[in-house]
Motif scaffolding. Sequence first.
Motif: not given
Length: 236
Positions: A135-146
Motif C-alpha cells: 500500500a502506498v500512502f502520502h504524508g506519513k513520514s512525521d514521527p507522530s505516525y510512528d
Amino acid sequence: MVRTHQPAGIAALECAAPWIPDQVRDDGSGRSTIREDNAPRLRRYDGESMSAGIMPIYAPLTAEPFLSIDFGEEKAELDRGVIRIITGATKRHGEVAGNVLTFLATSLRGSGFAAYSSQLATRIGDLSVRRPDVAVFHGKSDPSYDNERAFADPYVLFEVISGSTVRTDLTVKLEEYRALPSVDTIVFVDIAAERLRVLQRTGPRAWNDVAHDSLLDLALPALNLTLPHAEIFARD
C-alpha cells in the motif's frame, strides 16, 4: 488462505455484546492478547437447531479494538466485523510482493509518498481492516505516525492474488478499496500468468478497469513513475 478466528462449523462462539471483552484480556502492557481458553464461551448447535434457523448471533468487532489485539506470530484481517487469520504466503507470492515493495520504496524516497508491506494495515470504515500486499500512502513520514498500525487513506494498492484468496480479493476487497476516496489505483497481480489487472480512477465513482493479456510496464500517474513488468516478476 484465511480462516475465521471465531469457531467454525457447528461449534459456535456464543457472544454477548460487546464481543471483545469476552474474547481478549489485557496482559498489563497496554495491549490486548487473545484469550487462550474460550471453552466457557463455546456452545454447540446441533443439526436440528440449525435446520430450525437457530443460529449464533455475533456482535461485530470494530476496527479500534481489533487493532489493539496482539495476534503474536499470526497475521489477521477484520472482515466486516469478523476476525480472519491469514495463513502464510507461498515463496513466489512473497517474492513478487517484495519486488513491488522494494522498487516503490526506492523510487518514492523523498517524494512524500511511501510504500508499506502488509504489516501496516488499511482501515476501511468501522468493520474492515485489510492488509494489502503493498500500500502506498502520502504524508506519513512525521514521527507522530510512528506507532500507528493502520491508515485509511491509501493512494495505490497492490494485491498479489492466489487460488485461496482470489474470490475475496476480486469481490469483497475490490469493492472496499474502490469505496475509499483516496485510492487512485488498484492492482491485482496474477503470479501464475504473470499478468496484471489494473483499475485506475477516472472520476469520483468511475474507474478504468483493464485485465492485461500481455506484458505491461505499469504506469502509475498518481506516483509519477512506471513499474516495469520485469521488476514485478523478477526471480533474482
